[in-house]
Design a protein around this motif. Structure first.
Motif, PDB file in Angstrom:
ATOM      1  N   MET A  69      24.995 -32.156 -45.780  1.00 23.27           N
ATOM      2  CA  MET A  69      24.676 -33.580 -45.583  1.00 23.27           C
ATOM      3  C   MET A  69      22.927 -33.535 -44.921  1.00 23.27           C
ATOM      4  O   MET A  69      22.151 -34.087 -45.154  1.00 23.27           O
ATOM      5  N   ALA A  70      22.393 -32.652 -44.018  1.00 20.38           N
ATOM      6  CA  ALA A  70      21.793 -31.886 -43.287  1.00 20.38           C
ATOM      7  C   ALA A  70      20.493 -31.639 -44.582  1.00 20.38           C
ATOM      8  O   ALA A  70      19.578 -32.379 -44.311  1.00 20.38           O
ATOM      9  N   GLU A  71      20.762 -30.073 -45.617  1.00 19.20           N
ATOM     10  CA  GLU A  71      19.838 -29.674 -46.309  1.00 19.20           C
ATOM     11  C   GLU A  71      19.509 -30.571 -47.420  1.00 19.20           C
ATOM     12  O   GLU A  71      18.098 -31.303 -47.872  1.00 19.20           O
ATOM     13  N   CYS A  72      20.204 -31.269 -47.936  1.00 18.89           N
ATOM     14  CA  CYS A  72      20.198 -32.767 -49.051  1.00 18.89           C
ATOM     15  C   CYS A  72      20.610 -33.728 -48.821  1.00 18.89           C
ATOM     16  O   CYS A  72      20.017 -34.395 -49.803  1.00 18.89           O
ATOM     17  N   GLU A  73      19.832 -34.416 -47.642  1.00 21.61           N
ATOM     18  CA  GLU A  73      20.585 -36.483 -47.098  1.00 21.61           C
ATOM     19  C   GLU A  73      21.493 -36.242 -47.974  1.00 21.61           C
ATOM     20  O   GLU A  73      20.624 -38.057 -48.453  1.00 21.61           O
ATOM     21  N   LEU A  74      22.448 -35.667 -48.262  1.00 24.96           N
ATOM     22  CA  LEU A  74      23.595 -36.426 -49.052  1.00 24.96           C
ATOM     23  C   LEU A  74      24.608 -37.266 -47.574  1.00 24.96           C
ATOM     24  O   LEU A  74      24.328 -36.829 -46.792  1.00 24.96           O
ATOM     25  N   PRO A  75      24.927 -38.468 -48.176  1.00 22.88           N
ATOM     26  CA  PRO A  75      25.967 -39.063 -47.143  1.00 22.88           C
ATOM     27  C   PRO A  75      26.923 -38.022 -47.150  1.00 22.88           C
ATOM     28  O   PRO A  75      27.339 -37.924 -47.895  1.00 22.88           O
ATOM     29  N   ARG A  76      27.650 -37.879 -46.212  1.00 21.36           N
ATOM     30  CA  ARG A  76      29.548 -37.469 -45.934  1.00 21.36           C
ATOM     31  C   ARG A  76      30.307 -37.641 -47.490  1.00 21.36           C
ATOM     32  O   ARG A  76      30.820 -36.459 -47.875  1.00 21.36           O
ATOM     33  N   ASN A  77      30.190 -38.506 -48.171  1.00 23.04           N
ATOM     34  CA  ASN A  77      31.441 -38.550 -49.127  1.00 23.04           C
ATOM     35  C   ASN A  77      31.044 -38.351 -50.378  1.00 23.04           C
ATOM     36  O   ASN A  77      31.677 -37.753 -50.980  1.00 23.04           O
ATOM     37  N   GLU A  78      29.254 -37.986 -50.329  1.00 25.47           N
ATOM     38  CA  GLU A  78      28.994 -37.361 -50.716  1.00 25.47           C
ATOM     39  C   GLU A  78      28.763 -36.001 -51.516  1.00 25.47           C
ATOM     40  O   GLU A  78      29.230 -34.921 -51.879  1.00 25.47           O
ATOM     41  N   ALA A  79      28.736 -35.665 -50.034  1.00 24.21           N
ATOM     42  CA  ALA A  79      29.083 -33.871 -50.162  1.00 24.21           C
ATOM     43  C   ALA A  79      30.447 -33.852 -50.017  1.00 24.21           C
ATOM     44  O   ALA A  79      30.358 -32.447 -50.699  1.00 24.21           O
ATOM     45  N   GLU A  80      31.573 -34.643 -49.636  1.00 23.88           N
ATOM     46  CA  GLU A  80      32.857 -33.476 -50.131  1.00 23.88           C
ATOM     47  C   GLU A  80      33.302 -33.795 -51.181  1.00 23.88           C
ATOM     48  O   GLU A  80      33.936 -33.436 -51.599  1.00 23.88           O
ATOM     49  N   LEU A  81      32.412 -35.124 -52.639  1.00 21.39           N
ATOM     50  CA  LEU A  81      32.675 -34.586 -52.964  1.00 21.39           C
ATOM     51  C   LEU A  81      32.796 -33.754 -54.344  1.00 21.39           C
ATOM     52  O   LEU A  81      33.208 -33.603 -55.097  1.00 21.39           O
ATOM     53  N   LEU A  82      31.531 -33.574 -54.112  1.00 20.06           N
ATOM     54  CA  LEU A  82      30.726 -32.068 -54.691  1.00 20.06           C
ATOM     55  C   LEU A  82      31.217 -30.830 -54.428  1.00 20.06           C
ATOM     56  O   LEU A  82      31.957 -30.120 -55.302  1.00 20.06           O
ATOM     57  N   ILE A  83      31.687 -31.046 -52.630  1.00 17.77           N
ATOM     58  CA  ILE A  83      32.794 -29.393 -52.587  1.00 17.77           C
ATOM     59  C   ILE A  83      34.041 -29.596 -53.339  1.00 17.77           C
ATOM     60  O   ILE A  83      34.600 -28.786 -53.919  1.00 17.77           O
ATOM     61  N   SER A  84      34.555 -30.664 -53.653  1.00 13.38           N
ATOM     62  CA  SER A  84      35.968 -31.254 -54.125  1.00 13.38           C
ATOM     63  C   SER A  84      35.493 -30.804 -55.968  1.00 13.38           C
ATOM     64  O   SER A  84      36.506 -30.876 -56.568  1.00 13.38           O
ATOM     65  N   LEU A  85      34.827 -31.373 -56.051  1.00 16.65           N
ATOM     66  CA  LEU A  85      34.559 -30.658 -57.610  1.00 16.65           C
ATOM     67  C   LEU A  85      34.086 -29.043 -58.304  1.00 16.65           C
ATOM     68  O   LEU A  85      35.077 -28.394 -58.800  1.00 16.65           O
ATOM     69  N   HIS A  86      33.357 -28.568 -56.722  1.00 10.07           N
ATOM     70  CA  HIS A  86      33.586 -27.933 -56.963  1.00 10.07           C
ATOM     71  C   HIS A  86      34.126 -26.368 -57.035  1.00 10.07           C
ATOM     72  O   HIS A  86      34.713 -25.400 -57.294  1.00 10.07           O
TER      73      HIS A  86
END
Length: 89
Positions: A69-86
C-alpha cells in the motif's frame, strides 16, 4: 606465379572476412530491431501496469499488505489480492 597464388589466397581470405562481417551486421541489425520493439512495448505500458509489475516484484520478495500500500499506492483490497494471487503459485 607464386605471387599470383598468394594474391588469390589473400583475396579469398578477404572475401571470407567480408562474408563474416555481413553475417555479423545482419545479426546486429536483428538485435537492434528486437531492442527497439522491447523499448516500444515498455513505452506503451500504462503507468498503472508499471505499478502492478513493481508490486508483483515486491510480493515475490516477501512484502506485506502495508508495504504494498505504501510503496505502490495501492488500495488495501488490491494489495491483498496481489498477495493472495502470489501465494497460489
Amino acid at each position: 606465379m607464386q605471387q599470383f597464388s598468394e594474391l588469390q589466397q589473400r583475396q579469398r581470405e578477404v572475401e571470407q572476412s567480408f562474408a563474416l562481417l555481413r553475417q555479423e551486421q545482419a545479426r546486429l541489425s536483428e538485435l537492434q530491431d528486437s531492442l527497439q520493439q522491447s523499448q516500444q512495448q515498455l513505452e506503451e505500458q500504462t503507468p498503472e501496469s508499471r505499478f502492478y509489475q513493481r508490486a508483483a516484484k515486491l510480493v515475490e520478495k516477501g512484502a506485506d499488505v502495508e508495504e504494498l500500500m505504501a510503496e505502490c499506492e495501492l488500495p488495501r483490497n488490491e494489495a491483498e489480492l496481489l498477495i493472495s494471487l502470489h501465494s497460489r503459485r
